[in-house]
Design a protein around this motif. Structure first.
Motif, mmCIF file in Angstrom:
data_model
loop_
_atom_site.group_PDB
_atom_site.id
_atom_site.type_symbol
_atom_site.label_atom_id
_atom_site.label_comp_id
_atom_site.label_asym_id
_atom_site.label_seq_id
_atom_site.Cartn_x
_atom_site.Cartn_y
_atom_site.Cartn_z
ATOM 1 N N GLN A 145 -21.043 -30.313 1.820
ATOM 2 C CA GLN A 145 -19.624 -30.671 1.810
ATOM 3 C C GLN A 145 -18.824 -29.696 0.957
ATOM 4 O O GLN A 145 -17.735 -29.261 1.347
ATOM 5 N N GLU A 146 -19.374 -29.325 -0.198
ATOM 6 C CA GLU A 146 -18.659 -28.405 -1.088
ATOM 7 C C GLU A 146 -18.461 -27.038 -0.428
ATOM 8 O O GLU A 146 -17.396 -26.426 -0.551
ATOM 9 N N GLN B 154 -15.849 -27.338 2.280
ATOM 10 C CA GLN B 154 -14.505 -27.400 1.691
ATOM 11 C C GLN B 154 -14.000 -26.003 1.356
ATOM 12 O O GLN B 154 -12.804 -25.708 1.525
ATOM 13 N N SER B 155 -14.898 -25.123 0.882
ATOM 14 C CA SER B 155 -14.507 -23.736 0.627
ATOM 15 C C SER B 155 -14.151 -23.018 1.922
ATOM 16 O O SER B 155 -13.206 -22.219 1.968
ATOM 17 N N VAL C 179 -15.141 -33.175 6.367
ATOM 18 C CA VAL C 179 -14.262 -32.150 5.795
ATOM 19 C C VAL C 179 -13.124 -31.777 6.737
ATOM 20 O O VAL C 179 -11.997 -31.534 6.300
ATOM 21 N N GLN D 157 -19.466 -31.947 8.452
ATOM 22 C CA GLN D 157 -18.292 -31.240 8.963
ATOM 23 C C GLN D 157 -17.189 -32.221 9.358
ATOM 24 O O GLN D 157 -15.998 -31.951 9.151
ATOM 25 N N ARG E 70 -12.965 -24.465 4.642
ATOM 26 C CA ARG E 70 -11.664 -24.961 5.077
ATOM 27 C C ARG E 70 -10.532 -24.331 4.264
ATOM 28 O O ARG E 70 -9.467 -24.013 4.811
ATOM 29 N N ARG E 71 -10.751 -24.144 2.977
ATOM 30 C CA ARG E 71 -9.712 -23.538 2.136
ATOM 31 C C ARG E 71 -9.415 -22.113 2.585
ATOM 32 O O ARG E 71 -8.264 -21.668 2.557
ATOM 33 N N ARG F 261 -24.596 -32.746 0.107
ATOM 34 C CA ARG F 261 -23.869 -32.315 -1.092
ATOM 35 C C ARG F 261 -24.710 -31.338 -1.923
ATOM 36 O O ARG F 261 -25.916 -31.240 -1.774
ATOM 37 N N PRO G 228 -9.257 -27.831 11.241
ATOM 38 C CA PRO G 228 -8.726 -28.486 10.040
ATOM 39 C C PRO G 228 -7.639 -29.512 10.363
ATOM 40 O O PRO G 228 -7.130 -30.171 9.470
#
Length: 318
Positions: free
Chosen positions: A191-192, A195-196, A230, A227, A198-199, A299, A251
């Motif tokens: 997940q982390e 998230q990166s 997120v 996925q 997606r950013r 995670r 996204p």
């Protein structure tokens, strides 16, 4: 014998190159295609072979699994369906009415068949390719037609670290194609990490992930659920003839219908004159997905290696 796609993974670093278990019968007999180049690398000897009929492959070891295959002199040649199924991501990245992506990131080079294809068909797009093994970049340039220029650059780095450093919203399309010998490296499925990703993705962008299908991947359901956790919307297309399944994460949540996805893929492929029916590939392998709250989200558990480089333990699963 079945064809098995994957990547090598060792000592907490991932190797950015999709692999295909080809020539296994020849390997068992101790006979393989003639090598035209060989050099040491962090994963053993990197070998380039001529396989006949204009085909050229990259391997680790004379009889090792194949990292990449091209047809010499044919930059549009994509041997495997999973490579073609990356391409609908370009159509999806504009599904919200935005312009096509101006920057593409590929995690994994191999011989460079996909970035060479993209470079040829999208002359206005900037392409970054991340590859952990420097010898792979050298071999791709010498023997596989991969060329760096103002529009296409190779970066020798770990894919996660590169994405974590990327500016927010920098890429319109991110392609994740990293495998271990038995699974995707754990630090690239959490997940982390997502998230990166997606950013680093533009709001109108798309993420395309090449993964093994559930028959070969015990974490498939958790990878899909992660996925979904997120991103706003995730679609799935199976290659049907290979062991790969392709995930498309957005996204946003346009509630894209199956028929609309096929139409977008077919129209985009025709506009770009790919030479094959992209819509037919999507239609043949499209899989409906639902959200399963009984499946765990993957995670991190970050640690420091003795060298000081950040590594990630195997994803936490019940």
């Amino acid at each position: 014998m079945k064809l098995v796609l994957g990547r090598k993974f060792a000592a907490g670093v991932w190797l950015g190159a999709t692999v295909l278990l080809l020539g296994a019968l020849a390997g068992c007999a101790g006979v393989g295609p003639p090598a035209i180049y060989e050099t040491p690398s962090m994963f053993g000897p990197l070998v380039v072979t001529d396989d006949g009929d204009g085909l050229r492959s990259m391997r680790f070891g004379r009889n090792g699994i194949t990292q990449s295959t091209i047809k010499v002199g044919e930059p549009d040649y994509l041997r495997f369906d999973y490579l073609r199924l990356v391409l609908p991501g370009l159509a999806l990245s504009g599904v919200a009415g935005a312009a096509p992506p101006q920057r593409i990131l590929l995690v994994g080079l191999g011989g460079g068949a996909l970035p060479v294809f993209l470079h040829r068909h999208y002359p206005a797009v900037r392409i970054d390719v991340v590859e952990i093994v420097p010898e792979v970049v050298t071999a791709a340039e010498r023997f596989f037609g991969f060329k760096q220029d103002a529009r296409m650059q190779a970066h020798v780095a770990d894919g996660r670290a590169f994405i974590e450093r990327a500016p927010a919203g920098h890429y319109g399309l991110i392609i994740l194609d990293a495998f271990g010998s038995a699974e995707v490296p754990p630090h690239l499925i959490t997940q982390e990490f997502m998230q990166s990703v997606r950013r680093a993705l533009a709001p109108s962008g798309a993420v395309v992930s090449n993964v093994w299908n559930p028959r070969y991947n015990r974490k498939y359901d958790a990878m899909l659920r992660t996925q979904q956790e997120v991103f706003g919307e995730v679609h799935v297309v199976d290659t049907t003839r290979e062991v790969n399944t392709v995930l498309y994460a957005l996204p946003r949540a346009p509630a894209l219908h199956f028929d609309s996805f096929i139409a977008l893929a077919r129209q985009h492929g025709a506009q770009q004159r790919y030479g094959f029916d992209l819509g037919e590939l999507v239609e043949r392998g499209y899989l409906p997905v639902t959200r399963r709250d009984d499946v765990p989200v993957l995670r991190d558990a970050a640690v420091k290696s003795v060298s000081g480089r950040t590594r990630y333990r195997r994803s936490e699963m019940p």
